[in-house]
Design an enzyme around this catalytic site. Structure first.
Site, PDB file in Angstrom:
ATOM      1  N   ASP A  67       0.815  -1.218   0.000  1.00 17.02           N
ATOM      2  CA  ASP A  67       0.000   0.000   0.000  1.00 17.02           C
ATOM      3  C   ASP A  67       0.847   1.266   0.000  1.00 17.02           C
ATOM      4  OD1 ASP A  67       0.882  -0.531   2.593  1.00 17.02           O
ATOM      5  OD2 ASP A  67      -1.101  -1.071   3.317  1.00 17.02           O
ATOM      6  N   ASN A 134      -7.540  -3.419  14.399  1.00 17.58           N
ATOM      7  CA  ASN A 134      -8.933  -3.705  14.030  1.00 17.58           C
ATOM      8  C   ASN A 134      -9.013  -4.900  13.075  1.00 17.58           C
ATOM      9  OD1 ASN A 134      -7.965  -2.670  11.649  1.00 17.58           O
ATOM     10  ND2 ASN A 134      -9.349  -0.912  11.556  1.00 17.58           N
ATOM     11  N   HIS A 136      -7.284  -5.271  10.244  1.00 16.37           N
ATOM     12  CA  HIS A 136      -7.066  -5.007   8.821  1.00 16.37           C
ATOM     13  C   HIS A 136      -5.781  -5.681   8.331  1.00 16.37           C
ATOM     14  CE1 HIS A 136      -4.794  -0.921   9.617  1.00 16.37           C
ATOM     15  NE2 HIS A 136      -3.925  -1.897   9.473  1.00 16.37           N
ATOM     16  N   GLU A 141      -9.859  -2.286   5.493  1.00 18.30           N
ATOM     17  CA  GLU A 141     -10.457  -2.032   6.793  1.00 18.30           C
ATOM     18  C   GLU A 141     -11.718  -2.885   6.983  1.00 18.30           C
ATOM     19  OE1 GLU A 141      -8.784  -0.335   8.781  1.00 18.30           O
ATOM     20  OE2 GLU A 141      -8.008   1.524   7.960  1.00 18.30           O
TER      21      GLU A 141
HETATM   22  C1  F6R Z   1       1.446  -1.890   6.145  1.00 14.80           C
HETATM   23  C2  F6R Z   1       0.062  -2.350   6.195  1.00 14.80           C
HETATM   24  C3  F6R Z   1      -0.704  -2.455   7.467  1.00 14.80           C
HETATM   25  C4  F6R Z   1       0.144  -2.809   8.681  1.00 14.80           C
HETATM   26  C5  F6R Z   1      -0.714  -2.838   9.940  1.00 14.80           C
HETATM   27  C6  F6R Z   1       0.114  -3.098  11.173  1.00 14.80           C
HETATM   28  O1  F6R Z   1       1.924  -1.869   4.813  1.00 14.80           O
HETATM   29  O2  F6R Z   1      -0.479  -2.600   5.167  1.00 14.80           O
HETATM   30  O3  F6R Z   1      -1.715  -3.430   7.306  1.00 14.80           O
HETATM   31  O4  F6R Z   1       0.750  -4.052   8.480  1.00 14.80           O
HETATM   32  O5  F6R Z   1      -1.384  -1.623  10.093  1.00 14.80           O
HETATM   33  O6  F6R Z   1       0.924  -1.994  11.393  1.00 14.80           O
HETATM   34  P1  F6R Z   1       2.099  -2.043  12.470  1.00 14.80           P
HETATM   35  O7  F6R Z   1       3.062  -3.082  11.996  1.00 14.80           O
HETATM   36  O8  F6R Z   1       2.706  -0.674  12.441  1.00 14.80           O
HETATM   37  O9  F6R Z   1       1.471  -2.387  13.764  1.00 14.80           O
END
Ligand code: F6R
Length: 239
Positions: A67, A134, A136, A141
């Site tokens: 992303d 959450n 995701h 989301e």
């Molecule tokens: C990152 C992504 C997100 C993260 C998720 C966890 O490219 O797509 O799904 O993997 O938000 O984030 P952290 O690792 O910062 O807790």
């Protein structure tokens, strides 16, 4: 799902890097799906160490990130382009690295282009994921249905709150991103999800023990037949 639990984030990162390096050694021209955020940082450091020790060579491998924020210049230190450059790409030798272009004039077209580029590269061999609090994955989301291909997403308040730590202020966190869709992620041949810390324990519990539901997007991983979860004791504390 294969679940490995490690005593701490460091041993988890060593194991994750070993699995990624084994993928490259077994298939030097692998296509890797990569993630940003805190979860993979220690793993990237281990990969850099392995590369410096000449234990792995990425020169034939290609990467596609999950992303990128919409309308954030790639030169911005909080862009995922910049993140990947600093955390990994500046230090290793991938043949090519791709991220979605969140500044494309036509964002819908960019989504289609990104999926087509993944296809042209032969599809993703191993997708690395983190998980949001959450549930995701990527920026998919909680929703009423699972997404298909790469898409433009509105970030939820919980994600904005979680990501504001990277920005000077909450106001500056972009409200939209381009993210691989659930369908894109599920097309990867293998998936490896990393989660550390007790604040991920509830999402991990939902993913492992709960029903498959778009309200907890990571639960879809039950329908993939080659998923490995690498958890530390905190993230695994509720399963
Ligand atoms: C990152 C992504 C997100 C993260 C998720 C966890 O490219 O797509 O799904 O993997 O938000 O984030 P952290 O690792 O910062 O807790």
């Amino acid at each position: 799902m294969i679940i490995h639990v490690y005593p701490n984030a460091k041993t988890l990162a060593q194991a994750a890097a070993t699995l990624l390096a084994a993928q490259i050694t077994g298939k030097p021209g692998s296509v890797l799906g990569l993630a940003t955020g805190s979860s993979p940082v220690a793993t990237y450091q281990e990969l850099i160490r392995l590369f410096q020790e000449k234990a792995v060579d990425f020169s034939q491998a290609t990467t596609f990130n999950l992303d990128e924020y919409v309308s954030l210049p790639i030169s911005h230190p909080c862009s995922y382009h910049a993140f990947m450059q600093v955390q990994l790409f500046d230090h290793v030798n991938f043949k090519a690295s791709n991220l979605p272009d969140g500044n494309a004039k036509d964002l819908n077209r960019e989504c289609r282009r990104y999926d087509a580029a993944i296809q042209r590269a032969g599809g993703i061999d191993l997708q690395l994921l983190g998980i949001g609090r959450n549930g995701h994955i990527g920026f998919n989301e909680p929703a009423d249905s699972f997404s298909a291909g790469t898409q433009i997403v509105n970030l939820t308040d919980s994600t904005i709150q979680a990501n504001k730590r990277f920005f000077p202020s909450e106001r500056e966190v972009p409200r939209q991103a381009i993210s691989m869709g659930i369908g894109t992620i599920m097309s990867a041949r293998k998936i490896m999800l990393l989660a550390t810390g007790e604040d991920k324990a509830e999402a991990v519990r939902g993913m492992v023990k709960g029903n498959v539901t778009p309200r907890l997007p990571a639960s879809i991983l039950h329908f993939h037949h080659r998923v490995t979860l690498l958890l530390d004791e905190g993230a695994a504390s509720k399963i």
